[in-house]
Design a protein around this motif. Structure first.
Motif, short mmCIF file in Angstrom:
data_model
loop_
_atom_site.label_atom_id
_atom_site.label_comp_id
_atom_site.label_asym_id
_atom_site.label_seq_id
_atom_site.Cartn_x
_atom_site.Cartn_y
_atom_site.Cartn_z
N LEU A 335 0.83 -1.20 0.00
CA LEU A 335 0.00 0.00 0.00
C LEU A 335 0.87 1.26 0.00
CD1 LEU A 335 -3.02 0.58 0.12
CD2 LEU A 335 -2.87 0.48 2.61
N THR A 339 6.06 5.06 -5.86
CA THR A 339 5.87 4.80 -7.29
C THR A 339 7.17 4.96 -8.08
OG1 THR A 339 4.93 7.01 -7.29
CG2 THR A 339 3.42 5.20 -7.64
N THR A 366 -2.19 0.83 -13.11
CA THR A 366 -3.03 1.20 -11.98
C THR A 366 -3.39 -0.05 -11.20
OG1 THR A 366 -3.95 3.01 -13.26
CG2 THR A 366 -5.17 2.34 -11.30
N THR A 368 -5.23 -1.86 -7.65
CA THR A 368 -6.38 -1.62 -6.78
C THR A 368 -6.22 -2.46 -5.51
OG1 THR A 368 -7.59 -3.40 -7.84
CG2 THR A 368 -8.03 -1.18 -8.65
N HIS A 377 -10.76 3.04 -5.40
CA HIS A 377 -9.53 3.71 -4.99
C HIS A 377 -8.38 3.19 -5.87
CE1 HIS A 377 -7.11 5.92 -2.00
NE2 HIS A 377 -6.20 5.00 -2.26
N LEU A 379 -4.57 2.94 -7.21
CA LEU A 379 -3.20 3.11 -6.70
C LEU A 379 -2.27 3.18 -7.90
CD1 LEU A 379 -3.45 0.22 -4.09
CD2 LEU A 379 -3.33 2.64 -3.51
N SER A 381 0.77 2.64 -10.17
CA SER A 381 1.70 1.51 -10.08
C SER A 381 2.53 1.44 -11.35
CB SER A 381 0.91 0.22 -9.87
OG SER A 381 1.77 -0.85 -9.65
N ARG A 415 3.06 -3.87 -7.94
CA ARG A 415 2.76 -3.31 -6.63
C ARG A 415 2.47 -4.38 -5.57
NH1 ARG A 415 1.12 1.39 -3.51
NH2 ARG A 415 1.19 2.98 -5.12
#
Ligand SMILES: *Cc1c(COP(=O)(O)O)cnc(C)c1O
Length: 438
Positions: A335, A339, A366, A368, A377, A379, A381, A415
């Motif tokens: 989390l 990046t 991206t 999640t 939301h 995230l 990546s 990620r």
């Protein structure tokens, strides 16, 4: 004289072959025997050379007794339900080993008396959420809801907003789960809107409790209204009706990176009498269900007969305690990861793969959270993409790698993958590339 099938060794001969005997000690007699019988059968029908029978048996024996294998999660979904949701921390994994044998799960070693089952784990959870008067742990989030509904609302009514009647996955729906407890649902409001008036009108002599469910796997935007926990608390207190809040994701305290995600502490401070949540989502622990709230409510749940059917095993208690007391979890690392660092990993991997002859590119991606947490939301990546026809060999490789296919390329998002796994990912892609017909 020339029939080679006469050379097929018998089962006992094969079982006493030193190499097969060693493998059998590792993976078990019955599995070994089954593979031997299959290979003998194929030798009899001429599909296996009788002289190669030992090697064939050895090649076909499984490596492990368990079909669950460590999988590299390159999907970009941090909590992937099909991949077992939260990966456990090293501390929690160690705890599993400690608890696997005989262990003091219900014994006080100081006094020699029977101890409360999993007392230390409950203490750790209570310590993590001092806002709760008492806590209880069951098998999963659904079990927590079932126990609360059974103990508090059997043959009575649960008031629930229509917009919170959610399906949690694999065809299981919270309203049906609640009704299976013998409680009746009193649905209020519409899909997009519910008001305090709706609650007030619904509450009557048959009401056992108000339930508020966090819509954890979708977002409704536009013309919407819902009633916050503190307003419901006022109403519940005035009408003497307890309020249960299913927050879903298991955050115990507010999370700075997930400002919209409800947490147990804030929800209890806002006046919830009981909070239910899962242990293997944002808490980053093993599958389990958490119940936190008022001491009399938790006591009545704990003593209800059905609680015995939902009780957690020693492995869960051990790994949950280690998750609560130990260092930060892999989920938290995924989390929080930077990046720039993700992009650097992707560029390095792609360059190394290209140098090894694989068509790989580094791209922005991206990720999640997934698993019923923080819907919508995104995230930021980074990922590498490889040809789409690598998807199957990657998935069936060793270790298996699961990514996602996007715009005609197979995308491997970094990620959810700890950085120390990059060399394994690299090797797995090389191996998958080598398997392709050129
Ligand atoms: C995930 C979730 C559940 C179900 O929890 P499990 O641990 O999967 O049984 C129930 N309610 C909400 C809001 C959830 O997000």
């Amino acid at each position: 004289m020339g029939d080679p099938r006469r050379h097929i060794p018998g089962t006992d001969t094969l079982l006493s072959d030193p190499r097969i005997a060693a493998a059998s000690a590792h993976i078990g007699h019955s599995t070994t025997k089954r593979v031997i019988h299959e290979v003998q059968h194929r030798a009899r029908s001429g599909h296996v050379d009788p002289h190669n029978i030992v090697d064939t048996v050895l090649a076909e024996l499984p490596d492990a007794t368990c079909s669950l294998r460590p999988v590299l999660n390159a999907t970009g979904v941090l909590l992937h339900t099909n991949l077992g949701r939260a990966p456990l921390s090293p501390a929690a994994t160690d705890a599993l080993h400690h608890a696997a044998g005989t262990t003091n799960v219900e014994l006080n070693l100081d006094t020699g008396d029977r101890g409360g089952r999993g007392r230390a784990t409950h203490d750790a959870l209570h310590h993590a959420v001092p806002a709760a008067e008492a806590v209880h742990i069951v098998n999963n989030g659904a079990a927590a809801l079932l126990l609360a509904a059974t103990a508090l609302a059997q043959d009575r009514e649960i008031v629930l907003a229509r917009g919170e009647m959610i399906e949690i996955g694999d065809g299981f729906r919270i309203p049906e789960l609640l009704e299976s407890s013998g409680a009746h649902l009193h649905e209020i409001g519409t899909t997009n809107r519910v008001t305090l008036d709706d609650y007030e009108h619904a509450i009557g002599p048959h009401t056992a409790c108000i339930l508020k469910v966090h819509p954890a796997n979708f977002v409704i935007t536009g013309y919407t209204a819902s009633v916050p926990v503190d307003a419901l608390h006022e109403l519940g207190r005035a009408l003497n009706v307890p309020m249960i809040v299913d927050i879903g994701s298991g955050l115990l305290q507010p999370h700075p990176l997930l400002p919209d995600e409800p947490d147990a502490t804030t929800t209890l401070h806002a006046g919830a009498d009981l909070v239910t949540a899962s242990g293997d989502k944002l808490l980053g622990g093993p599958q389990c269900g958490l119940l936190l709230g008022s001491a009399p409510l938790v006591r009545s749940l704990r003593r209800h007969p059905i609680a015995r059917a939902l009780r957690v095993d020693k492995l869960t208690l051990a790994s949950l305690e280690a998750t609560l007391r130990g260092p930060s979890t892999p989920l938290e690392a995924a989390l929080r990861c930077d990046t720039t660092e993700l992009r650097h990993r992707a560029t390095t991997l792609a360059a190394d793969l290209k140098a090894a002859g694989i068509d790989a590119t580094a791209i922005e991606s991206t990720a999640t959270l997934g698993g019923g947490a923080a819907p919508g939301h995104a995230l930021p990546s980074a990922a590498i993409t490889v040809p789409q026809n690598l998807a199957a060999p990657l998935r069936t490789g060793n270790p298996p790698v699961v990514g996602r296919t996007e715009s005609g390329r197979h995308l491997l998002d970094l990620r959810a993958l700890p950085p120390d796994q990059d060399p394994r990912l690299f090797q797995a892609i090389l191996a998958a590339g080598g398997q392709l017909p050129s």
